[in-house]
Design a protein around this motif. Structure first.
Motif, mmCIF file in Angstrom:
data_model
loop_
_atom_site.group_PDB
_atom_site.id
_atom_site.type_symbol
_atom_site.label_atom_id
_atom_site.label_comp_id
_atom_site.label_asym_id
_atom_site.label_seq_id
_atom_site.Cartn_x
_atom_site.Cartn_y
_atom_site.Cartn_z
ATOM 1 N N SER A 65 -6.535 4.455 5.991
ATOM 2 C CA SER A 65 -5.614 3.614 5.204
ATOM 3 C C SER A 65 -5.470 2.245 5.837
ATOM 4 N N VAL A 92 2.959 8.554 10.122
ATOM 5 C CA VAL A 92 3.120 7.258 9.458
ATOM 6 C C VAL A 92 4.258 6.437 10.057
ATOM 7 N N LEU A 122 0.670 5.536 0.264
ATOM 8 C CA LEU A 122 -0.092 6.732 0.611
ATOM 9 C C LEU A 122 0.627 7.919 -0.025
ATOM 10 N N ARG A 179 -2.065 -1.806 6.186
ATOM 11 C CA ARG A 179 -0.683 -1.389 6.348
ATOM 12 C C ARG A 179 -0.380 -0.213 5.405
ATOM 13 N N ILE A 180 0.729 0.452 5.659
ATOM 14 C CA ILE A 180 1.231 1.506 4.779
ATOM 15 C C ILE A 180 2.689 1.182 4.514
ATOM 16 N N VAL A 199 -4.559 8.283 7.993
ATOM 17 C CA VAL A 199 -3.773 7.128 8.427
ATOM 18 C C VAL A 199 -4.704 6.019 8.922
ATOM 19 N N LEU A 248 5.165 5.892 1.877
ATOM 20 C CA LEU A 248 4.586 7.230 1.972
ATOM 21 C C LEU A 248 5.303 8.115 0.970
ATOM 22 N N THR A 250 0.840 -1.198 0.000
ATOM 23 C CA THR A 250 0.000 0.000 0.000
ATOM 24 C C THR A 250 0.872 1.243 0.000
#
Length: 281
Positions: free
Chosen positions: A69, A117, A7, A75-76, A66, A79, A5
């Protein structure tokens, strides 16, 4: 569904929008953020793409993005700090509020999103943060004193964070694009340019003319306009490959970087002056 993922801030146009489309085409989950998502038509139609309102000067909106997401994708992994505002003008033309507004978005906003993040990435024990910088962060151009100082701050923060968070398996990188048709650096704020006394305004007008001519030439190296998709491709490369902390993108940025390495400081300053600074003031 892809487990990765990304962002991205500032997706309403330019590098952010191009990056969102590219990551989505590669099968990533994309959280595409902007201040007015209700105005966005294209990105909202893409699969595995979450369109969210985010104002980097608003901590509450950052926290909400956040959370959304994580709720949507769990999960992230990456960024991309792309949101930014432009600003040119002779330094005396900048009032304190305008300076604060530019730094609040380009520096403090980037810091806010990053700080929100980082705990997620620490829990994951991995992640990549990519900060979009500028050619104006590699070379301090006249007529961009405030903008350059903000982008220099982004490069410095990137370098420090890359060292601080390496033990958590978190990579932090910066990309300095050169001149593109979508470049923030090429836009002029008439309100700022109207400030100052007669001498400063006249000098600013000459700088603006010479800077516009110079940037146009740089953006069309080899006769073809630079394609902003190059920056999106560099973002994806930094997200998926082992690249340096500091990166450039664009023929002019690469050329200036090589020139900076090969010339003395005095020679480089003289070259920039000859290219940009009017002599008849």
């Amino acid at each position: 569904m892809n487990s990765k993922t990304v962002l991205i801030t500032g997706c309403s146009s330019g590098f952010g929008k191009q990056s969102a489309k590219l990551f989505q085409s590669k099968g990533w989950n994309v959280v595409a953020t902007m201040r007015s998502p209700e105005k966005e038509a294209d990105l909202g139609e893409l699969e595995n793409t979450l369109l969210c309102r985010l104002d980097v000067t608003d901590p509450q909106s950052i926290r909400e993005v956040v959370d959304k997401s994580l709720d949507a994708f769990g999960r992230i992994d990456v960024l991309v700090n792309n949101a930014g505002i432009s600003g040119v003008g002779v330094f005396e033309q900048w009032d304190e509020d305008s300076i604060h507004d530019l730094f609040d978005t380009n520096v403090f906003g980037l810091m806010r999103v990053t700080k929100a993040v980082l705990p997620v990435m620490r829990r994951q024990r991995e992640g990549t943060i990519i900060n979009i910088s500028s050619l104006a962060a590699l070379i301090a151009f006249p007529f961009a004193s405030v903008y350059s100082s903000a982008k220099f701050a982004v490069e410095g923060l990137t370098e420090a964070l890359a060292l601080e968070y390496a033990p958590f398996n978190i990579s932090v990188k910066a990309i300095a694009p050169g001149s593109y048709e979508t470049s923030l650096y090429t836009s002029m704020d008439e309100g700022i340019l109207a400030n100052g006394d007669d001498q400063i305004r006249a000098y600013s007008a000459k700088l603006a003319t010479k800077m516009n001519d110079n940037v146009t030439q740089m953006a069309q190296q080899g006769g073809e306009p630079s394609d902003p998709r190059e920056v999106a491709e560099k973002v994806y490369e930094c997200a998926t490959e082992d690249t340096p902390t500091h990166n450039v993108c664009g023929r002019d940025a690469e050329s200036f970087l090589q020139m900076k390495k090969s010339l003395s400081e005095q020679e480089m300053s003289q070259f920039i002056s000859d290219q940009v600074v009017p002599k008849d003031v």
